[in-house]
Every structure is written in structure tokens, then in C-alpha cells.
Enzyme design. Sequence first.
Site, PDB file in Angstrom:
ATOM      1  N   GLN A  74       0.841  -1.202   0.000  1.00  0.00           N
ATOM      2  CA  GLN A  74       0.000   0.000   0.000  1.00  0.00           C
ATOM      3  C   GLN A  74       0.874   1.248   0.000  1.00  0.00           C
ATOM      4  O   GLN A  74       1.122   1.844   1.042  1.00  0.00           O
ATOM      5  CB  GLN A  74      -0.896  -0.029   1.252  1.00  0.00           C
ATOM      6  CG  GLN A  74      -1.837   1.122   1.367  1.00  0.00           C
ATOM      7  CD  GLN A  74      -3.217   0.783   0.897  1.00  0.00           C
ATOM      8  OE1 GLN A  74      -3.615  -0.360   0.913  1.00  0.00           O
ATOM      9  NE2 GLN A  74      -3.947   1.783   0.480  1.00  0.00           N
ATOM     10  N   PHE A  75       1.348   1.639  -1.179  1.00  0.00           N
ATOM     11  CA  PHE A  75       2.232   2.806  -1.256  1.00  0.00           C
ATOM     12  C   PHE A  75       1.543   4.082  -0.802  1.00  0.00           C
ATOM     13  O   PHE A  75       2.198   5.031  -0.369  1.00  0.00           O
ATOM     14  CB  PHE A  75       2.795   2.974  -2.673  1.00  0.00           C
ATOM     15  CG  PHE A  75       1.853   3.550  -3.669  1.00  0.00           C
ATOM     16  CD1 PHE A  75       1.836   4.912  -3.909  1.00  0.00           C
ATOM     17  CD2 PHE A  75       0.969   2.741  -4.369  1.00  0.00           C
ATOM     18  CE1 PHE A  75       0.965   5.460  -4.833  1.00  0.00           C
ATOM     19  CE2 PHE A  75       0.098   3.272  -5.295  1.00  0.00           C
ATOM     20  CZ  PHE A  75       0.089   4.639  -5.531  1.00  0.00           C
ATOM     21  N   THR A  76       0.217   4.124  -0.834  1.00  0.00           N
ATOM     22  CA  THR A  76      -0.501   5.346  -0.470  1.00  0.00           C
ATOM     23  C   THR A  76      -0.374   5.686   1.011  1.00  0.00           C
ATOM     24  O   THR A  76      -0.735   6.795   1.415  1.00  0.00           O
ATOM     25  CB  THR A  76      -1.998   5.254  -0.849  1.00  0.00           C
ATOM     26  OG1 THR A  76      -2.598   4.167  -0.149  1.00  0.00           O
ATOM     27  CG2 THR A  76      -2.169   5.067  -2.347  1.00  0.00           C
TER      28      THR A  76
END
Length: 145
Positions: A74-76
Site C-alpha cells: 500500500q504505497f498510499t
Amino acid sequence: MRVVLQRVTEAQVEVEGKIVGQIQGPGLVALVGITHDDGEAEINKLAEKTLNQRIFEGEKSASDLGAPVLAISQFTLYADMKKGRRPSWSKAAPGPISEPLYEQYVEKLRELGARVETGIFGAEMKVSLTNDGPVTLILDSEDLL
């Protein structure tokens, strides 16, 4: 490194309409974000913290219960929203750096005895879960090392 943990009774992840990872609880969903300077120390510490938080009934941990983990990249989690209305992703490590570290986190969880299901790194995923409690915690390596 950041990990958002959710205690769940069930969870699954779909890619292109197919279930690629699924757990039945009690268990954990771990949303995993990697930043530029993460490495082995962060991976080891957050994997250990993931499995040993006493957040289940009777003050038990996922490790105590043998509870499964659904780990999703989950890069966000590293979105910077200080300016304007469009998040900046500059604090998130790019795929060639973050994918091997995410895989190391998953492998470390397995080495510690967890049954781990995953999504597909970099894919458009649909994650569904039933949060139990609700219990949601944020582990951040900046706070732990």
C-alpha cells in the site's frame, strides 16, 4: 515503513475479479507501505510487532493464536497531502525498491510462524474485510527504531 493493522474476522483480496488471497479470522490485515530508507531492521521490527501485538480477546496476539495475516502492499500510506488537493507520492519508495522489501516482510512473517496470504504487488486490488472491534492500529518504524 508503515503498517496499518486491522483485526478481522475475515478478509480477501481480488485482482481482475479473482480472489488471490483470503483469510478467515480471527486474523489480521496488514497494509504495508515502504519508504526510501527502509531496510532489514525496519522489516524485522515491524514483522515482529505485527505478530505480537496483544489485540485479540484475552490479550492474546496473532502469534499466540496462530492467526493468519493478509498482507497488502500500500504505497498510499506515504501520501503527502500538505499542499493542494493532489497527494504527492514522493515519500513512497518506487516499486523496484519497495517490492523486494514488501516480499521480505511477508517472508519474515512466515519465518516467525504466521500463515500469510497476499495480494499482487502493484496490481489494482479490491480488498474486503470485516473489521473486528473495530481495531485498527498504525505501526511506524520511525516510532519504533
